[in-house]
Scaffold this active site. Sequence first.
Site, PDB file in Angstrom:
ATOM      1  CG  ASP B  87       0.040   0.394   2.756  1.00 40.31           C
ATOM      2  OD1 ASP B  87       1.114  -0.376   2.949  1.00 40.31           O
ATOM      3  OD2 ASP B  87      -0.632   1.066   3.234  1.00 40.31           O
ATOM      4  CD  GLU B 152       4.431   1.493   6.846  1.00 41.40           C
ATOM      5  OE1 GLU B 152       5.626   1.810   7.791  1.00 41.40           O
ATOM      6  OE2 GLU B 152       3.830   2.460   5.661  1.00 41.40           O
TER       7      GLU B 152
END
Lengths: 455, 455
Positions: B87, B152
Site C-alpha cells: 500500500d 502499513e
Amino acid sequence: MGKIADYLDSQQAAREERLFELLRIPSVSADPAHKDDVAQAAQWVADRIRGMGLEPEVIPTNGHPLVYAETPPVAGAPTVLVYGHYDVQPPDPLDEWITPPFEPTVRDGNVYARGATDDKGQMLTHLEGAAAVLATEGKLPLQLKFLIEGEEEVGSENIGPFIENNKDRLACDCVVISDSGQFAPGLPAITYGLRGIAYYEIFLTGPKQDLHSGSFGGAVTNPVNTLAKLLGSLTDDQGRIQIPGFYDDVVPLEQRERDEFAGLPFDEARFMKQLAVDGLSGEEGYTTLERRWARPTCDVNGIWGGYQGAGAKTVLPARAGAKVSFRLVPNQHPKDIYQALKQHLESQLPPGIKLELVDHHGGAGVKFPLDSPYMAAASKAIEQGFGTKPVFIREGGSIPIVDDFARKLDADVLLLGWGLDDDNTHSPNEKFCLADFHRGVRSSAALWLEMASAS
Amino acid sequence: MGKIADYLDSQQAAREERLFELLRIPSVSADPAHKDDVAQAAQWVADRIRGMGLEPEVIPTNGHPLVYAETPPVAGAPTVLVYGHYDVQPPDPLDEWITPPFEPTVRDGNVYARGATDDKGQMLTHLEGAAAVLATEGKLPLQLKFLIEGEEEVGSENIGPFIENNKDRLACDCVVISDSGQFAPGLPAITYGLRGIAYYEIFLTGPKQDLHSGSFGGAVTNPVNTLAKLLGSLTDDQGRIQIPGFYDDVVPLEQRERDEFAGLPFDEARFMKQLAVDGLSGEEGYTTLERRWARPTCDVNGIWGGYQGAGAKTVLPARAGAKVSFRLVPNQHPKDIYQALKQHLESQLPPGIKLELVDHHGGAGVKFPLDSPYMAAASKAIEQGFGTKPVFIREGGSIPIVDDFARKLDADVLLLGWGLDDDNTHSPNEKFCLADFHRGVRSSAALWLEMASAS
C-alpha cells in the site's frame, strides 16, 4: 401617520414578495463565481427605486456596483442619506441549512435565507418606508439620498473613495443605517457605538514541499506547529491581547455605559443555551455585554495546513495559514494594529519559516452622541413603529463605512436595528422576523416625518 | 553469486517493467475510494510470487489483505521472514507532481511514482532476489517466509493480531525489511533503530454553529483560538515537549552512538538547500541527526477550522481540529502518551469548549544489537550488491510492525534500506533510483546465500 399606516397594512403581502425576490439572488460578494448575481441584485435595487418614481443610477466601481438615487431638497428640512448593502456573506457550510440559502422559506413567522436580515431585509425597510410616504403623500417632507452598496461583506473597499470623491453630491445632515439589531424581541434599540475591524491573513512557508514527519520531524521547523505557537501568543490566559501596544489607543468604557449595560435584561444562561455552550470566556474584568460590544478582541476566523482528509497522514506540512481578525474600539486604527501584529509575529519567527502577513480590510470603531435631535426623532419614530421606546446600546459587529460617513460627510449616523440576536447572520439558517420587517418599514416611514422637523 | 549475477544482469528490463506494473496500481490504503485498487495490488504481489513457483495465499483481514508464501525449511539453515507493504500514502497535493503519481515515469535514472521507494520498489527487491536464486539454483539455501501487507500507511492494524495468532507459522530466526534508506547515494546503511509513532486527532467543539465574530467575538470561546493555544502548549521555545511525564521513559542516546553519528558525512548546508529552508530548529542540545533519528518529536500533521475559502469571512468557527503525532524512541509507549496528552489538553480547556481526542495508531520505537551474526551476513551481502560496506545508522521514521515482529516472534530484525533521503516518500514526486533497485535485488540474492551459513 394614519393614512400611511393604512397604506402599509394593505401592502404587506406585496412587500414580502418583493423581499423574497431580492433574497433569491445569491449576491455573494466574496466569491468571484457570483459576480453576475451581485450585479443582478444591484439591478433589482435600482428597479425597486425606479418603481418609487425616482431616477436611480447603477454606478460601476473596481468591484461591485453602487446604487444611488435622491429625492429633491426641501427648504428648512434636513437631508438624510440612507445606506445599506445588497451583498451577502458566503452561505457555507451549506449542509447545515434546513432549507437552501437562496430559496426564502417562511417558518414560524420568519423568512429563512442568506441576507434576510443582513442586510437585504433591513435595507429594504427604508426603501419601502419612503415608498409608502411617496405613494400616500406624493412627496417626502425632507430630502433623502439612497446609497446602497454591494461590497459590505468584503470590506466596502470602493465606496470609501466614492464618498471621498462625491462629498458635495452626498452632503447630508444625518446618515440612517439599519444593519444591526434590537436588544431583544420587542425591545428595539438604537445602537450608538460599533466596533471596528482589522482582518489579516497569515501565510507561513517552511520546506519546499510536504515532508515525511518521521524522517524530518524534530529537525525541520513545522509551519503548523509554528502557526499554533504564533496564534497562541496573541492572547494570555486572562483573554488579554499580548501584542505590544495593542491597548494604547483604547478609549475605556465610561461608568455611565457600564451601568446602562448592567441594567439591560440580558439573560446569560439563555444566551449560553442558545449557542449550546456550557461556559463563556473573554477578557478578565469585563461583563459579557462589555466584551461583546465595547472591548477589542482577537479571533482566528479560519486556519489550514497539512493533511485534512480522512485517516492519518504522517506529513510535515510545507505551508500553513490562518485568517485572523481583531475587533477594534475607538480610537484603535487598523494600520497601527497591522504594524504591531507584524512586529509581534516576526519577533517570534523560528529559523526555517517565512512569514507573509496580508492586510485584508479594516475600519475603526465609532461612538455617536446620545443627545442629538436626530437621535430623539429616531426614538419617537421607533416608538410609533414598534409600540415601545428603544434602548440605547452598542454592538460588537463592524460597519466600516460608518466611520467613513461620519468623518468624510461630517454627519451623525443613526443605527436603527430591526434584527434579532438569533438571526444567524453569517451562519447557516439566517432569518428575519417578518413582523419586524413590517415594523421596521412603519418606523422608517415615521422617521422621515419626525426627521423633517429635527435640526 | 557469479551465475546469479549474470542472470540478474540479463533480466534488468523485465524486472523494471514488473516494478512499473505494480506502481501503476493506486493502492492508497487511507482512502476508502481506493479499496479495490488496494486489493488489486495484493493480487499482483500474489501473482508475482506464484510466478516464482511458490503457492501464495491472499489472506483477508478486517481491512486490506495480507499476502503470504513460504519456501521449504532447510535443515541447519535459519528461517528468514521477509516483510514489506504494497500500500502507499495518499498522493496529495496532486498539483505538485511533475508527472502523475500512478503513471511511473523514468527521468535521470529514477522512476517517479507514488510508492516507488515506499515500499513497492524496495519490497520487490526481495521477491526478485529470491526469484533469481530459485531460477538459477532451483532452490533456496534457507527457508524464506514472505509476509506482505496493505495497511502499513494506515497503522498496520490487522497484521499485529495475525502475527499474534500465527506465531508457529511465522516462526523465524530473523526478519528482513527494506523500507528505509541509504545514508547517502552510494553509501548503503543498515538501520539498527527506528522511532515509534503515536498519532492522534484533536476535535474541539464550541458553539452549535459558526457565529458572527463581531456580535459574539470576545465572549464566546473560539475553538480555533483554543486549538492554537493547546497546540502551542505542547512544546517550549527550546523545542522540548511540555506534556508532563513525556520524557520519563526515554532511553537516552549512548555516547558511542553520538560519536558515530557525528562521524557520518552529513552536510547540513546541503540538507537545508535540498529542502529550501534557511534554518533548522528542534530540541536544544542535540544535533540535526540526533533530532531526526533518536529524539522524540511533536508534529502537527494537519489542522483545520473556520473559513478556508478566498477572501475574508468574519466568522467565529463552531469547530476546529488537528492531527498531531509524536515520534517516539525506546522505551516510550503510545498508550502512556495518549493518557499524558489527554490530561495535558483537558487541564487547559477553557469554558465553552468540548474536547475529543482520537487515538489513530501507534507503535513503539526499537533498537537492535549491532553484533549479531545476521547483521554481519547483511553487511557482507550489501557489500556484494553495492560494492561498499554499509554504515550503521538509525532512522526517524516508524515501522510499527518492527516492534511486533521483535516481540511476538522473538526475532532480530534487519532493516536494509535502498532508498535515498530525497526520494520524496510521503511527498509529491516520490522516486526510486533504478540502479539502486537493481543493487538491492543483487544484495538480496547475496543475502540469502550469506544468511544460510549464519546462525
